[in-house]
Design an enzyme around this catalytic site. Sequence first.
Site, PDB file in Angstrom:
ATOM      1  N   SER A  18       0.842  -1.191   0.000  1.00  0.00           N
ATOM      2  CA  SER A  18       0.000   0.000   0.000  1.00  0.00           C
ATOM      3  C   SER A  18       0.877   1.241   0.000  1.00  0.00           C
ATOM      4  CB  SER A  18      -0.882  -0.006   1.253  1.00  0.00           C
ATOM      5  OG  SER A  18      -1.514   1.238   1.462  1.00  0.00           O
TER       6      SER A  18
ATOM      7  N   TYR B  35      -2.472  -1.008  10.614  1.00  0.00           N
ATOM      8  CA  TYR B  35      -2.470  -1.395   9.200  1.00  0.00           C
ATOM      9  C   TYR B  35      -1.189  -0.917   8.527  1.00  0.00           C
ATOM     10  CZ  TYR B  35      -3.772  -1.414   4.248  1.00  0.00           C
ATOM     11  OH  TYR B  35      -3.794  -1.616   2.893  1.00  0.00           O
TER      12      TYR B  35
END
Length: 248
Positions: free
Chosen positions: A138, A151
């Site tokens: 990401s 995360y």
Amino acid sequence: MKLENNTVLITGGGSGIGLEIAKQLHPHNKVIIVGRNLQKLAAVEAMLPGVTTLQADVTKEQDVKELVKTVVERFETLNVLINNAGLAYITPVLEETTFYQTTSQEFETNFFAPLKLIQQFLPLLRTKEEAAIVNVTSIAALCPSAPGAGYCASKGALHSYTQSLRQQLKDSSVKLFELMPPLVATEFSSEIGGLEHGMPASEVATELIAAWKTDLFEIHVGDTKAFYDTYFSKSQEAFEMLNAPMNS
């Protein structure tokens, strides 16, 4: 990396980025989709005739063992592993009663599950003339976002591991790609405005396929390209950019 006649396993392929990758690879490759939700898997089978679906939770040790056994027995030609399954929570760090629990779950899905699958499938992949592993991280792997601290940490760990493993595999037949999307318009990111502000998952898949053609191993998708440049030239500005309030 060749684009045809591969046998590709995609975790978390029942929706979102994983499904879009499957759609683009399906016409000229053997595609195996792994997911937890039987209804989503059934829908994929109806949508993409010829695709194989396998139910498994990649965070569970027994599920991984059974998955690997099944794939090795039925799909000995496997030469591409795409670690796409992901989990994210928006949990304030100061909520001590929940933050450790949610972060542990994020690491199990986003970091430890890919490690387990790579460890289990790498012996098979290394026997192939050409093989690939794709780890989906990401933009958050580059710079932390305060609301998604767990995360970001898990994706940052996978980013670091991917770089190390790529170096170790440099003289092998296994190519290691990292797909780094920004905010994507999927159900997965709906809680943080992904459906309204994210890029289409189909475009993320298209950029992965394009990178395969030229062996571009670290793939900065969409806004990640500009963010990457900003982060390494102006890290504080990049941090503020990622943590800015979402425009309505």
